[in-house]
Design a protein around this motif. Structure first.
Motif, PDB file in Angstrom:
ATOM      1  N   LEU A   1       0.817  -1.205   0.000  1.00 29.05           N
ATOM      2  CA  LEU A   1       0.000   0.000   0.000  1.00 29.05           C
ATOM      3  C   LEU A   1       0.853   1.258   0.000  1.00 29.05           C
ATOM      4  O   LEU A   1       1.940   1.299   0.584  1.00 29.05           O
ATOM      5  N   SER A   2       0.341   2.290  -0.682  1.00 31.51           N
ATOM      6  CA  SER A   2       0.974   3.598  -0.719  1.00 31.51           C
ATOM      7  C   SER A   2      -0.074   4.637  -0.349  1.00 31.51           C
ATOM      8  O   SER A   2      -1.270   4.406  -0.548  1.00 31.51           O
TER       9      SER A   2
ATOM     10  N   GLU B   1      -4.035 -16.302  -4.460  1.00 33.87           N
ATOM     11  CA  GLU B   1      -3.692 -15.604  -3.221  1.00 33.87           C
ATOM     12  C   GLU B   1      -3.404 -14.139  -3.520  1.00 33.87           C
ATOM     13  O   GLU B   1      -2.725 -13.823  -4.499  1.00 33.87           O
ATOM     14  N   TYR B   2      -3.929 -13.288  -2.655  1.00 27.47           N
ATOM     15  CA  TYR B   2      -3.742 -11.846  -2.775  1.00 27.47           C
ATOM     16  C   TYR B   2      -3.227 -11.353  -1.432  1.00 27.47           C
ATOM     17  O   TYR B   2      -3.930 -11.429  -0.437  1.00 27.47           O
ATOM     18  N   TRP B   3      -1.975 -10.899  -1.409  1.00 25.17           N
ATOM     19  CA  TRP B   3      -1.366 -10.397  -0.179  1.00 25.17           C
ATOM     20  C   TRP B   3      -1.385  -8.873  -0.207  1.00 25.17           C
ATOM     21  O   TRP B   3      -1.022  -8.267  -1.210  1.00 25.17           O
ATOM     22  N   ILE B   4      -1.762  -8.264   0.903  1.00 26.30           N
ATOM     23  CA  ILE B   4      -1.694  -6.808   1.050  1.00 26.30           C
ATOM     24  C   ILE B   4      -0.767  -6.496   2.215  1.00 26.30           C
ATOM     25  O   ILE B   4      -0.982  -6.970   3.339  1.00 26.30           O
ATOM     26  N   ILE B   5       0.268  -5.707   1.923  1.00 23.68           N
ATOM     27  CA  ILE B   5       1.250  -5.329   2.943  1.00 23.68           C
ATOM     28  C   ILE B   5       1.097  -3.847   3.259  1.00 23.68           C
ATOM     29  O   ILE B   5       1.047  -3.011   2.350  1.00 23.68           O
ATOM     30  N   HIS B   6       1.025  -3.529   4.546  1.00 23.46           N
ATOM     31  CA  HIS B   6       0.948  -2.139   5.001  1.00 23.46           C
ATOM     32  C   HIS B   6       2.333  -1.738   5.506  1.00 23.46           C
ATOM     33  O   HIS B   6       2.758  -2.191   6.569  1.00 23.46           O
ATOM     34  N   PRO B   7       3.072  -0.908   4.750  1.00 24.66           N
ATOM     35  CA  PRO B   7       4.472  -0.636   5.096  1.00 24.66           C
ATOM     36  C   PRO B   7       4.688   0.029   6.442  1.00 24.66           C
ATOM     37  O   PRO B   7       5.540  -0.397   7.216  1.00 24.66           O
ATOM     38  N   SER B   8       3.919   1.076   6.740  1.00 24.24           N
ATOM     39  CA  SER B   8       4.195   1.814   7.978  1.00 24.24           C
ATOM     40  C   SER B   8       3.802   1.021   9.211  1.00 24.24           C
ATOM     41  O   SER B   8       4.466   1.081  10.244  1.00 24.24           O
TER      42      SER B   8
END
Length: 202
Positions: free
Chosen positions: A126-127, A149-156
């Motif tokens: 995500l941005s 499969e769908y991965w969502i990564i939240h950086p902060s």
């Protein structure tokens, strides 16, 4: 007047149009755009933040090392993924996305232009400004097209959620964070220690 005409050539679309991959191939614009069900989605004007890029490169590298000498291949953006509904003809494909990371195990889906058909795994990092697109619009087209499969990564926040396709519908995992070791159902044997992963990013 002349400069306005040049701008029109560079901006061949409006939010009201419905466009195909054939249209997409004719555009000459500097920023990255994606098509979702014929609608144009522009990337944020600014380049992705450094942490976003580090996550994409690190995860891509780990997958690349794991998949060496295996049939699956990993790709990172920019890489066109065309998601056809009824036909593979350019003029009849209305969704073209550029996932941050994707893994394709069926090599018949790969061609010189990218991937046509659903990758096995898609990862989006995500941005600021694009969370709604990732969570809603892409969720729908990935589910409909059969992305396993769908991965969502939240950086902060350094968290991650996995959507797994079960009987044609996505089932969400719990929210993963530091201390969790992620495994992939569609890439057997691949594991990601989130704490170690994010330590390498910082």
């Amino acid at each position: 007047m002349e400069s306005e005409e040049k701008d029109l050539v560079k901006e061949p679309f409006t939010e009201y149009g419905v466009y195909s991959y054939a249209d997409y191939l004719t555009w000459e614009i500097d920023e990255m755009v994606e098509l979702i069900k014929g609608k144009v989605f522009r990337s944020a004007a600014a380049s992705p933040r450094m942490k976003h890029q580090k996550i994409v490169l690190r995860l891509g590298s780990e997958l690349l090392n794991f998949l060496e000498k295996k049939s699956c291949e990993v790709f990172i953006a920019p890489f066109d993924v065309r998601l056809p509904v009824k036909s593979r003809k350019n003029e009849e494909i209305f969704t073209v996305v550029q996932p941050d990371v994707c893994v394709v195990c069926d090599r018949s889906k790969l061609d010189e232009a990218g991937c046509v058909g659903a990758p096995d795994l898609i990862v989006e990092v995500l941005s600021p400004g694009n969370n709604k697109k990732e969570l809603r619009n892409k969720y729908e087209v990935y589910e409909e097209s059969g992305v396993k499969e769908y991965w969502i990564i939240h950086p902060s926040e350094e968290t991650m959620i996995i959507y797994s396709l079960i009987n044609g519908k996505y089932q969400p995992s719990r929210l993963f964070s530091h201390g969790d070791i992620i495994s992939s159902a569609c890439i057997p044997g691949f594991e990601l220690d989130l704490e170690a992963f994010f330590e390498k990013i910082d």
